[in-house]
Every structure is written in structure tokens, then in C-alpha cells.
Design a protein around this motif. Structure first.
Motif, PDB file in Angstrom:
ATOM      1  N   ARG A   3       0.876  -1.291   0.061  1.00 17.69           N
ATOM      2  CA  ARG A   3       0.079   0.027   0.066  1.00 17.69           C
ATOM      3  C   ARG A   3       0.839   1.258   0.045  1.00 17.69           C
ATOM      4  O   ARG A   3       0.269   2.309  -0.378  1.00 17.69           O
ATOM      5  CB  ARG A   3      -0.882   0.059   1.366  1.00 17.69           C
ATOM      6  N   ALA A   4       2.101   1.066   0.355  1.00 16.09           N
ATOM      7  CA  ALA A   4       3.006   2.452   0.611  1.00 16.09           C
ATOM      8  C   ALA A   4       3.609   2.689  -0.713  1.00 16.09           C
ATOM      9  O   ALA A   4       4.178   3.651  -0.890  1.00 16.09           O
ATOM     10  CB  ALA A   4       4.073   2.239   1.547  1.00 16.09           C
ATOM     11  N   LEU A   5       3.584   1.850  -1.636  1.00 10.78           N
ATOM     12  CA  LEU A   5       4.208   1.625  -2.815  1.00 10.78           C
ATOM     13  C   LEU A   5       4.092   3.212  -3.711  1.00 10.78           C
ATOM     14  O   LEU A   5       4.927   3.661  -4.125  1.00 10.78           O
ATOM     15  CB  LEU A   5       4.232   0.675  -3.869  1.00 10.78           C
ATOM     16  N   PRO A   6       2.704   3.439  -4.077  1.00  8.64           N
ATOM     17  CA  PRO A   6       2.595   4.685  -4.727  1.00  8.64           C
ATOM     18  C   PRO A   6       3.230   5.865  -4.105  1.00  8.64           C
ATOM     19  O   PRO A   6       3.696   6.775  -4.839  1.00  8.64           O
ATOM     20  CB  PRO A   6       0.999   4.762  -4.792  1.00  8.64           C
ATOM     21  N   ILE A   7       2.928   5.991  -2.847  1.00  5.04           N
ATOM     22  CA  ILE A   7       3.771   7.254  -2.253  1.00  5.04           C
ATOM     23  C   ILE A   7       5.158   7.182  -2.295  1.00  5.04           C
ATOM     24  O   ILE A   7       5.643   8.190  -2.374  1.00  5.04           O
ATOM     25  CB  ILE A   7       3.001   7.418  -1.025  1.00  5.04           C
ATOM     26  N   LEU A   8       5.787   5.929  -2.006  1.00  2.54           N
ATOM     27  CA  LEU A   8       7.152   5.863  -2.179  1.00  2.54           C
ATOM     28  C   LEU A   8       7.649   6.252  -3.424  1.00  2.54           C
ATOM     29  O   LEU A   8       8.637   6.935  -3.736  1.00  2.54           O
ATOM     30  CB  LEU A   8       7.421   4.371  -1.827  1.00  2.54           C
ATOM     31  N   ALA A   9       6.884   5.793  -4.472  1.00  2.15           N
ATOM     32  CA  ALA A   9       7.419   6.315  -5.941  1.00  2.15           C
ATOM     33  C   ALA A   9       7.336   7.825  -6.046  1.00  2.15           C
ATOM     34  O   ALA A   9       8.302   8.288  -6.502  1.00  2.15           O
ATOM     35  CB  ALA A   9       6.449   5.631  -6.848  1.00  2.15           C
TER      36      ALA A   9
END
Lengths: 316, 480
Positions: A3-9
């Protein structure tokens, strides 16, 4: 993690943009300086996350931070030996404010938005009354070290941030976090399964208060003593959490994403700063982010509701 | 009038429908049946323009059509009546019927025209029990359904899609629905009727289409199939004996009530024994759900005795080894955005149960299909959701398990699985109480049936009573 992937990108893109303008950013010292600056907001966002994921708000953290810093300066008044007792007191105050927020919200059934807005006003009024608008006293060197000093090249605040982050992630994986999440998603179902909904929510508010206390300790050293030190931080924290994809209303989103959201917000401010855009725009930027992020979540609503209606998505 | 060919649809890479052919002619009542997850709702949503199909063609009156938006479908004469009505409770019947397209005269809403038009449609349907000026919130569920149908007729709908229209209705209200559908048919309106209740399908439909796993199995004129054949077509196997055999061994008393009561219940005497399934019957409002919640501790008894002890809270109930599978899965049972695992472990986590790895075996035991733990519960079919709730209570190995409408909104296959499980648990020594408003289920499953009326026990019947015997006790007026 997923779930954190988009914001990490998004975060990586922003960091790359900063590095492009300012190559110093790529060196350990440059990056650590950024992390040190971001640490207070990231910690505050982690605390706010617990409250938001349980379906509530905590608007009181900004003025709680201010109150804590003003109290610390006055009580320490430059005396080194007073450092640790005062730090302990700050933590107790943070937990206590959270306890009051939580108890009034759950037991007296006052919406948390109102409770914590009231707490914001109570605290800022009290600080003003007590300090007369100009805080007196001074922090000790030992106190300021948390916001300024470090262990070798690594700032204390970054180490504290890592510890807080690890603790937050651990908490969300533990029974407390799982039941908190369910309570935010469906309070009634949680209660009918034996979850002490009031207790977990009160605990979430106390974690937010604790995070505000830690933030105050870092900011006191980093930014110095003033009656404005915590101003607007509650909105920065909520913006950060929402930016991390955590849904207002509770039950969805990860704490890692919330913290990444805080980093992203800080990176955005840094970038604006590098391009010479006025810091005064920070509030405007936050406002836009909050609205856009929540709207983006709302646009998905029809899609989200389909599985509830019946069996549309059930085949597998 | 409607003709669909080769309709296919996928969500997030999961194939939900493939190669569906469906024809509906004017004045026909066409039933669509299938288990939950068979693709009924998705098909309906495609017909109504909520979803666009990935493949296939839709023709209306021979003209190829594609719906980009529900309004397109509405303009083509298709109206849908959802399970949950889309009515504004504070507004009048007429206002609801003409919502969003009120007749206007000199810039103002022409109430008279609106009310007259509504009145006329109500008359046509033979509905005289309420008028166009009535506020919707004052109407019964059945009357609200009439309003939805009037709304559909007022846009000159030629095809009305009804999604489980009888689910929310009481027995006598279903007759009104039958009558309405008869009127629609007379007017030449086609009705697409989705229902779990096979009896209604046989009573109403001209033809029936069976869906299974996203494909059409068959379409038959109703006279050419039997109920058993339909069930076999839906689940792909012969259900044979619908209910598991009763057990013989009733053991020790697990729980007993003496004169127990609260604001809704009075003087309840009841024993739940190991190995036994006790059915609870009663009309809406008779206190059935309240009885379960009182025993469980969610709405505690305030008077009388309960052994081993009277729980004052849910946690005390759980500590006594009592579990409750609630009536409303979505509102009271599940956290829909959380995973299967997190939902199944909820009780264990709430009360600090230690065994977390056993949940995998439990999910297999309740025959969750597929037994994936990381799936969001909201995406599961009703039957699978109910199995997750059941697994949640099994983690604490309860001594007494209370079921409130355990198979409501659950498809035929999952229903049988849940019945088997309940009997299995009883045979393992659990004491089970089951509330159900479906009399065949109650009669087929229960070793003993307690009938409630107005918060009191009106009587207790031995295994296998007639429906009439239950109804006689449940309804006060028949007593004389």
C-alpha cells in the motif's frame, strides 16, 4: 508495504528532483540534514495515523507541541539537571492530553473533530495566558541536543525517527493495530467480537499525544523556543497522512505510507524552497493536497461499492 | 425486446462473465438464478449501463446499443429496482417518482401535475393503500417497492430489472409483489427477475436462465424444469437430502435461562444442550435477535437467572464461551476492507487468544473457497463471508454458538455447506441456537424449535413440526 508503494514512488521522484537542483543532497550529510528536518513531522504523522485509521481526528497536536516547548523552556530555564525530569513530564503531558481527547470522544460521544479542536483552543489559550505571548526561560544544552546534535554523523532525531517508525510498524502488526484497524473500519462488528473499542481508540489518541511530545522535544532544539513553533502542524500531519493514501474515516491505509507521506510533504516544501517559491505558500499547497487526495479517494467510490452490493466481484 | 450476445466482463483480471446470451421479450417475466458469485449482479449492471461489457453486443428492438452511462439505459426504457431502494424518506411519493425530472410550469414545480400522474400510475397498479402525497418514510417496505415500480413506469420503462425484490418483504407482502408483476406483464413490460427463492421463480417466471461461474448454463421455459433440476443446474451437483441428518446424542446442559428478561424480553426459560440445535422462530419484532444478543451479552438480560452466569457485556459472553453470528454481516459482522485473515482472527485478537496459526485449518474446515487469507473480505460472496464469520468464532472453540439468520443472502451451495458445518459442530459437542425466518431451514435443521411472540416464549415444538404449527404459535391472532 504494497500500500505504501505509490507514495514511495512519488517520494523518490521528488527526491530526485531535489538532487537535480542541489547535488549536495545526494551526499550522506545532505540527505541526513533533510531527514533531520523531516523527522518531527514524520513522527507527528505516525501519531496522527493511529487516530485517523481508527476513524477519528486529532487537531490538537500542533498547539500541544507549542505548549510542550513553552513548558520545557520555562521549567528547565537553562538548568542542565532539569533536562530529564522535564522530558519525562513532557511525555506524561502528551499522554494525558491524548487520554482526555480519547475519553471525551469515546465515553462522552463527542465527535473527535470537535473535542480536539476544543483542545487546540484550550492549549493555545493556556500557553498564551501562561507565557503572555513571549515564552520565558531557555532550554538546556542537553535538551537541545535531541534536535541538533547527533551520534557521529547521524543526527539524534534521525535515530529517534527510526525507533518511532519501527515501533509504529510493530504496533500496527500487533493485536492492538489489527483491532484498531477493524474498529476504524466497522466499529459495531469490532464491538460484537469483543474488541474494547473505546480502549483501543483512547490508546490511539494517547499515541498521538506521545508523538506530539517527542516532536516537541526535537523541534525545541531544532527550531528554538517560540509561541509559534507548533503552529499549523496538525494540518501538516493530517495532510501527510492523507497524502500517504490513508482514508479519512478509518479502516484503511498503512503507517509506513503515512510516514512516507510526511517525507513527501517535506520534500515538496524543500523543492519549493529551492525554486525560490515563498514559504508562505506552504499552507496553500497543503490545502490543495488534502482536497485533491480526498477527492481522488472519493472518485473511486462507485467502484469501491460494487462488491458490497452483491456478487459482482465474487467470482474468482 | 432485449437481446444480448456473447457478453463478457472481467474485473481486475478476474473473469466474472463470459459468453452470456440472453433474450427478453416484451411482456415476459424472465428469471435469472444462480449461486452468489455466478455473475447475476454483474449481468444486471451491464444491462442497466452501470458497467460496460468488455465483449459482446446488446441489441434493443433489433438495434445495436451501447450504454456509457445508466442514463443511456434509462432512455432506452430499462429501469432497475435494487435491493436497497433509492428513495428519499422525507419526500413524498410523487416527489420521489419525479425526482430530477419534475414537471415545471412558469419556472415552478407543477405539484398538481406530478401528483396526478403518480395517482394515475398507482391506480393502474391497483394500489389504493397510499396516495402520492404520503411521505416515503411512512410507507412499509412493500409500499416503497411499489413506489420504485411506479417510478420505473413513469419513465415508460419497457424492461424492469428486479434484484432480489422479495428479500426485504414479509410473507403477505410478497403477494402484493406478485400482483404488481402481473400488472406489469399485462402492460407488456418485460421483467427480469433475480431471486434466490425458487418458489417465486416457479410462481412468476415464464422462462428461467441459470448462470453458473459466469456462464449461462441454460434457458428453459419454466414448465420444462423442476425445482430439483434447477438446483442441480445451479450448483452443478445433486443436493439430494437438503439437510444433514439429525444427531441422536444430546448431552449436558451448557446454558440455561430462568425467567430471564430485559426491555424486549420477558420470562424466558430456555436450555441449550451440548449436541443439540435449537431453532428459534418468530415474526419480525418478536424478540428473536434480542434473545441472541441478550444471551451473548451485547444487550444483556436485566432480570432472571442464567447459568453458568449472566454476561453483562460482549466480553463476558465471550469469556463464557458464547459466540454470536450476527444477522447483518455487513453492518455487524465484518470489517469489509480488511483481509480474510484479519477478520477471522478478530475474536482471538480481541480477547488475547493464543493460537493464530490454526486459522488456516479453520478456513479450510469451513470450506472457504478459495481459502486465501489475504483477500479483502468485501470481495467475497455472501456465502464465503459467512464462512469467515463462522471461522472467527471457531478460533475460540465456543461452548455455545448462536446463529442469527445464518444463511440469509447466501447461495444454495454455501447454504448446504453452512448447514453441514452447524451439524458437525453440534456433533462435536457444541450447543447451537439458530434463529431463522426461513421455515424449511428451521424445520430441517432444528432438534427443537422455540417460538417467540412479543418477547415471550409462545411454545416449544419437537423436531420436524409443520410450518402451520410454527405459524400458529408465532402469530397471536390464530390462537383462538
Amino acid at each position: 508495504m504494497k500500500r505504501a508503494l505509490p507514495i514511495l514512488a512519488v517520494l523518490v521522484v521528488l527526491l530526485a528532483a531535489i538532487a537535480f537542483v542541489n547535488p549536495f543532497f545526494l551526499e550522506p550529510a545532505g540527505f541526513l540534514a533533510f531527514a533531520k528536518r523531516a523527522a518531527p513531522l514524520v513522527i507527528l504523522a505516525a501519531g496522527q495515523y493511529f487516530v485517523i485509521v481508527s476513524g477519528e481526528f486529532d487537531l490538537s497536536v500542533g498547539s500541544l507541541v507549542t505548549a510542550e516547548v513553552v513548558i520545557a523552556a520555562r521549567l528547565i530555564d537553562g538548568e542542565e539537571p532539569a533536562t530529564w525530569p522535564v522530558i519525562a513530564l513532557l511525555i506524561v503531558i502528551g499522554l494525558l492530553v491524548g487520554l482526555v481527547n480519547g475519553v471525551v470522544t469515546t465515553k462522552l460521544r463527542v465527535p473527535s473533530f470537535i473535542v480536539t479542536l476544543g483542545m487546540l483552543l484550550v492549549l493555545s489559550g493556556a500557553v498564551f495566558l501562561w507565557s503572555g505571548g513571549a515564552p520565558r526561560g531557555a532550554l538546556s544544552e542537553g535538551f537541545r541536543a535531541f534536535g541538533r546534535g547527533g551520534l557521529g554523523p547521524v543526527p539524534w532525531s534521525v535515530l529517534i525517527l527510526l525507533a518511532v517508525g519501527a515501533a509504529a510498524i510493530w504496533l500496527m502488526r500487533a493485536d492492538f493495530g489489527k483491532t484498531l484497524m477493524v474498529a476504524g473500519d466497522n466499529e459495531r462488528a469490532a464491538a460484537l467480537s469483543g474488541v474494547r473499542v473505546h480502549r483501543v481508540k483512547i490508546f490511539a489518541f494517547m499515541l498521538s499525544g506521545l508523538a506530539a511530545a517527542v516532536t516537541a522535544i526535537l523541534l525545541g532544539g531544532f527550531a528554538g523556543v517560540s509561541a509559534q513553533v507548533g503552529q499549523g502542524l496538525e494540518f501538516s500531519a493530517i495532510t501527510a497522512v492523507v497524502l500517504g493514501g490513508v482514508v479519512l474515516g478509518g479502516g484503511r491505509g498503512s503507517v509506513l505510507a503515512a510516514m512516507a507521506g510526511a517525507f513527501t510533504l517535506e520534500a515538496l516544501f524543500t523543492l519549493l524552497n529551492l525554486y525560490g517559491i515563498s514559504g508562505a505558500l506552504e499552507f496553500t499547497v497543503q490545502g490543495v493536497i488534502i482536497i485533491v487526495a480526498v477527492a481522488a479517494g472519493a472518485v473511486r467510490l462507485p467502484w469501491k461499492f460494487t462488491p458490497r452490493k452483491g456478487d459482482a466481484h465474487a467470482a474468482s | 425486446m432485449l437481446s444480448m450476445r456473447g457478453i463478457g466482463k472481467s474485473f481486475l483480471g478476474v473473469r466474472v462473465l463470459s459468453g452470456i446470451d440472453l433474450d427478453v421479450t416484451a411482456g415476459e417475466v424472465h428469471a435469472v438464478v444462480g449461486e452468489n458469485g455466478a455473475g447475476k449482479s454483474t449481468l444486471m449492471k451491464i444491462i442497466c449501463g452501470v458497467h460496460a461489457p468488455d465483449e459482446g453486443t446488446i441489441e434493443i428492438d433489433g438495434r445495436p446499443t451501447s450504454f456509457g452511462h445508466p442514463l443511456d439505459a434509462q432512455r432506452s426504457g430499462i429501469a432497475i429496482i435494487y435491493q436497497e431502494f433509492n428513495l428519499l424518506p422525507e419526500r413524498t411519493v410523487a416527489e420521489n417518482v419525479f425526482l430530477g425530472r419534475e414537471p415545471v410550469r412558469r419556472g415552478l414545480v407543477d405539484r398538481t401535475a406530478m401528483e396526478q400522474a403518480t395517482e394515475r400510475l398507482l391506480d393502474e397498479l391497483g394500489e389504493g393503500s397510499f396516495g402520492p402525497r404520503e411521505a416515503v418514510k411512512r410507507l412499509s417496505v412493500a409500499q416503497q417497492q411499489v413506489v420504485e415500480i411506479v417510478k420505473a413506469l413513469s419513465v415508460n420503462a419497457r424492461l424492469v430489472v428486479m434484484d432480489e425484490p422479495s428479500a426485504a418483504l414479509a410473507e403477505h407482502e410478497v403477494e402484493l409483489l406478485y400482483r404488481l408483476i402481473g400488472r406489469l406483464r399485462e402492460r407488456g413490460v418485460a421483467v427480469l427477475y433475480i431471486s434466490h427463492r425458487l418458489r417465486e421463480v416457479f410462481d412468476l417466471a415464464d422462462r428461467v436462465t441459470v448462470l453458473k461461474d459466469g456462464s449461462r448454463v441454460t434457458t428453459h421455459p419454466i414448465g420444462e424444469v423442476t425445482s430439483d433440476e434447477l438446483i442441480r443446474l445451479m450448483v452443478g451437483r445433486d443436493l439430494g437430502t437438503y439437510f444433514p441428518p439429525r444427531s441422536s446424542g444430546v448431552g449436558e446442559t451448557r446454558l440455561s435461562l430462568r425467567g430471564a428478561g430485559n426491555h424486549k424480553l420477558r420470562g424466558i426459560d430456555l436450555e441449550l444442550r451440548s449436541g443439540e440445535i435449537v431453532g428459534v422462530a418468530g415474526l419480525q419484532g418478536s424478540g428473536r435477535s434480542e434473545l441472541a444478543k441478550a444471551i451473548f451479552g451485547a444487550e444483556p438480560f436485566t432480570e432472571g437467572e442464567m447459568t453458568p452466569s449472566r454476561p453483562r457485556s460482549v466480553r463476558e459472553g465471550v469469556a463464557l464461551g458464547i459466540g454470536l453470528v450476527t444477522e447483518d454481516r455487513k453492518a455487524e459482522g465484518l470489517a469489509l476492507h480488511q483481509s480474510v485473515r484479519d477478520n477471522a482472527l478478530l475474536v482471538a485478537r480481541a480477547v488475547g487468544g493464543k493460537d493464530r496459526d490454526g486459522v488456516h485449518d479453520l478456513l479450510e474446515r469451513v470450506r472457504l473457497s478459495p481459502p486465501r487469507q489475504d483477500q479483502e473480505v468485501g470481495y467475497l460472496s455472501g456465502g464465503n463471508q459467512q464462512k469467515v464469520v463462522l471461522a472467527r468464532w471457531m478460533t475460540m472453540a465456543p461452548r455455545v454458538l448462536l446463529f442469527d439468520e445464518p444463511t440469509r443472502g447466501v447461495d444454495v451451495g454455501a447454504k448446504a455447506a453452512i448447514h453441514d458445518l452447524m451439524r458437525e459442530l453440534a456433533n462435536d459437542g457444541m450447543a447451537i441456537m439458530m434463529i431463522s425466518s426461513e421455515l424449511p431451514e428451521l424445520i430441517g435443521m432444528s432438534d427443537r424449535i422455540v417460538v417467540l411472540r412479543d418477547g415471550r416464549i409462545a411454545g416449544t415444538l419437537p423436531a420436524g413440526p409443520s410450518e402451520e404449527a410454527i405459524m400458529r404459535l408465532a402469530a397471536a391472532e390464530v390462537v383462538s
